[in-house]
Scaffold this active site. Sequence first.
Site, short mmCIF file in Angstrom:
data_model
loop_
_atom_site.label_atom_id
_atom_site.label_comp_id
_atom_site.label_asym_id
_atom_site.label_seq_id
_atom_site.Cartn_x
_atom_site.Cartn_y
_atom_site.Cartn_z
N LYS A 197 16.30 41.45 29.06
CA LYS A 197 17.23 40.79 29.97
C LYS A 197 17.37 41.60 31.26
O LYS A 197 17.84 42.73 31.22
CB LYS A 197 18.62 40.69 29.29
CG LYS A 197 19.63 39.92 30.10
CD LYS A 197 21.04 40.12 29.59
CE LYS A 197 21.74 41.28 30.23
NZ LYS A 197 21.88 41.20 31.69
N GLY B 167 21.63 51.52 32.39
CA GLY B 167 22.75 51.02 33.19
C GLY B 167 23.81 52.11 33.28
O GLY B 167 23.52 53.29 33.12
N SER B 168 25.04 51.69 33.52
CA SER B 168 26.10 52.67 33.76
C SER B 168 26.59 53.27 32.45
O SER B 168 26.44 52.69 31.37
CB SER B 168 27.25 51.99 34.49
OG SER B 168 27.79 50.99 33.65
N THR C 127 29.16 50.98 30.65
CA THR C 127 28.56 49.91 29.84
C THR C 127 27.85 50.51 28.63
O THR C 127 27.90 49.95 27.53
CB THR C 127 27.57 49.07 30.67
OG1 THR C 127 28.21 48.71 31.89
CG2 THR C 127 27.15 47.82 29.95
N GLY C 128 27.22 51.66 28.81
CA GLY C 128 26.53 52.32 27.70
C GLY C 128 27.46 52.58 26.52
O GLY C 128 27.08 52.42 25.37
N GLU D 144 19.90 55.01 28.74
CA GLU D 144 19.66 55.75 29.99
C GLU D 144 20.79 55.39 30.93
O GLU D 144 20.87 54.26 31.42
CB GLU D 144 18.31 55.35 30.61
CG GLU D 144 17.10 55.82 29.82
CD GLU D 144 16.92 57.33 29.78
OE1 GLU D 144 17.68 58.05 30.48
OE2 GLU D 144 16.05 57.79 29.03
N CYS E 163 19.50 56.40 39.70
CA CYS E 163 20.27 57.21 38.74
C CYS E 163 20.04 58.69 39.01
O CYS E 163 20.95 59.50 38.86
CB CYS E 163 19.89 56.84 37.31
SG CYS E 163 18.13 56.93 37.00
N GLU F 231 29.99 59.05 40.64
CA GLU F 231 28.64 58.65 41.01
C GLU F 231 28.76 57.58 42.10
O GLU F 231 29.22 56.47 41.82
CB GLU F 231 27.92 58.07 39.79
CG GLU F 231 26.54 57.58 40.10
CD GLU F 231 25.87 56.84 38.93
OE1 GLU F 231 26.55 56.12 38.19
OE2 GLU F 231 24.65 56.98 38.79
P1 NAD Z 1 25.57 48.04 34.46
O1 NAD Z 1 25.90 48.95 33.33
O2 NAD Z 1 26.68 47.32 35.13
O3 NAD Z 1 24.53 46.91 34.00
C1 NAD Z 1 23.29 47.22 33.41
C2 NAD Z 1 22.83 46.02 32.59
O4 NAD Z 1 23.71 45.84 31.48
C3 NAD Z 1 22.79 44.69 33.32
O5 NAD Z 1 21.64 43.97 32.90
C4 NAD Z 1 24.07 44.00 32.83
O6 NAD Z 1 23.98 42.60 32.88
C5 NAD Z 1 24.15 44.48 31.40
N1 NAD Z 1 25.50 44.50 30.81
C6 NAD Z 1 26.69 44.49 31.44
N2 NAD Z 1 27.70 44.57 30.53
C7 NAD Z 1 27.12 44.65 29.30
C8 NAD Z 1 27.63 44.78 27.97
N3 NAD Z 1 28.93 44.86 27.72
N4 NAD Z 1 26.75 44.85 26.97
C9 NAD Z 1 25.41 44.82 27.19
N5 NAD Z 1 24.86 44.68 28.44
C10 NAD Z 1 25.72 44.61 29.48
O7 NAD Z 1 24.74 48.94 35.48
P2 NAD Z 1 24.22 48.52 36.92
O8 NAD Z 1 25.40 48.50 37.84
O9 NAD Z 1 23.33 47.34 36.81
O10 NAD Z 1 23.30 49.78 37.27
C11 NAD Z 1 23.79 50.94 37.87
C12 NAD Z 1 23.99 52.05 36.85
O11 NAD Z 1 22.79 52.25 36.11
C13 NAD Z 1 24.28 53.39 37.48
O12 NAD Z 1 25.32 54.04 36.78
C14 NAD Z 1 22.98 54.17 37.33
O13 NAD Z 1 23.12 55.58 37.34
C15 NAD Z 1 22.50 53.65 36.03
N6 NAD Z 1 21.04 53.83 35.90
C16 NAD Z 1 20.58 54.74 35.01
C17 NAD Z 1 19.23 54.98 34.90
C18 NAD Z 1 18.68 55.98 33.94
O14 NAD Z 1 17.49 55.95 33.67
N7 NAD Z 1 19.48 56.89 33.40
C19 NAD Z 1 18.35 54.27 35.72
C20 NAD Z 1 18.86 53.35 36.63
C21 NAD Z 1 20.21 53.13 36.70
#
Ligand code: NAD
Length: 475
Positions: A171, A222-223, A226-227, A244, A278, A375
């Site tokens: 997704k 992602g963030s 959310t993780g 990640e 990130c 961040e």
């Molecule tokens: P986000 O956590 O808002 O969303 C990431 C993904 O998760 C999206 O596809 C979103 O639709 C989905 N999502 C949202 N809520 C969810 C839930 N409750 N359960 C499952 N999936 C859900 O992050 P973002 O704003 O899209 O990205 C930015 C963040 O990602 C920053 O914090 C950045 O540091 C991090 N990031 C980390 C890495 C890494 O490799 N460590 C790489 C790129 C980005």
Amino acid sequence: MEYDRNYVMTIGGKRVEARPAIDVINPANETVIASVPDCSREQLDLAVAAARAAFPAWRAQPIDARKALVRQIGAVLAAHAGDLARLLTSEQGKPIQDAEMEIAAAVYWCDGTASLDLPVHVNEDTPERRSVTQHVSLGVVGGIVPWNFPILLAIFKIAPALIAGNTMVIKPSPFTPLSLMKLGELLLDVLPAGVLNIVVGGDEVGPWMTEHPEIDKITFTGSTATGRRVMASASANLKRMTLELGGNDAAIVLPDINIEEMAERLFWAAFANNGQICIATKRMFVHKDIYDAVRDALVAYARTVKVGDGAEQGTQIGPIQNHIQFTRVKALIADAHAKGLVFAVGGEVPEGKGYFVPISIVDNPPQDSRVVCEEAFGPVLPLIKFDDLDQVIRDANASEYGLAGSVWTSDLAKGEEVAARMDTGTVWVNEVQYLSPFASFAGHKQSGFGTENGLEGLLEYTSPRTIVVKKNPAL
Ligand code: NAD
């Protein structure tokens, strides 16, 4: 109403059209460039069932056959690189040359990951017994990716998951679904039906995936916030997981650098992809002896950088990708103003179309200011003066994050020594953001759980299976 047939989900080897429900916006001008489906729960179930049905035959293929198909994914990306890069720029905002680099990196990752092998470890081989550990596929993997590198971060997951013999439902972020949807369609003729399913939807689809009883592993980028939710939700069927997450990477700049040579590199460490990486440098600690000179060199360079629509020739930095993130970055800047912090450059967000934030460098803010602790994920860099090396290492490590960091020095031995004291998964000396399909990338502390890339990353898509043979059953 006619469905938008340009963008479809791929489920079970078929193009799945559905009523457009989510507008995709070009962040450079705020126009709606497409409307995409919002995956229903039934459609997600179909995608998971298709992946489950495809799993036995896919896992039974020799690994070399799976590697060949992953290389073909790379070939398809390469063959359509121009179109995909333009699409990526229109939905993500990044300059076209950066979009091209993202596609090229994804091609390289397909090939690189396909050159890794799953090891078989002989634990014991005696006249009595032979014990061997192999690494076997998990089943159905659910992939969830963010909006900053929509293709590359998807490939980070797709390549190892498929090579290891799993099938997938992936997704993209609803902010940037188009390029991955297009890739899914292009791969319909390449991959067996059901091996790679691509679903697109709003806020509910991610949680449906993480709690789905038929998904065996979640690989999430992602963030950190959310993780944490992903980890809690995945406990129901004890899913394997790779997370990640966010970072607040520190750069430690020692006084012996050649400022003229390094200023440009230091600048891009923080501002590449508009700071939306990130592993961007998000806190830059500069030794007091060179602080003013580094600040002035960064400001001078910043003034030469063209910020604008990524589709325009010569643009080096595009807009913030989406309105929510734009609002967050503006709030961080407003907080800095409210606390009386000084901007060496930038700090004033212009009115107008597009989510543009100027390159902003905050001049020596206190350690406890939001702009240092949080961040930013945007073009706002705190530049912090330090005096004592031990203290600055403590300050760099004083973060809930532990993704990556960097040390800048002409003394490479010293650089390595400082690097070894940083509590992060990756530390670079005199560069940043160099990742490789052959090197582990793992966030420490709250920057992640598990590993991507390299052999360790590949093994995350497997479980060990030890087979012990007693050679003489009679004994
Ligand atoms: P986000 O956590 O808002 O969303 C990431 C993904 O998760 C999206 O596809 C979103 O639709 C989905 N999502 C949202 N809520 C969810 C839930 N409750 N359960 C499952 N999936 C859900 O992050 P973002 O704003 O899209 O990205 C930015 C963040 O990602 C920053 O914090 C950045 O540091 C991090 N990031 C980390 C890495 C890494 O490799 N460590 C790489 C790129 C980005």
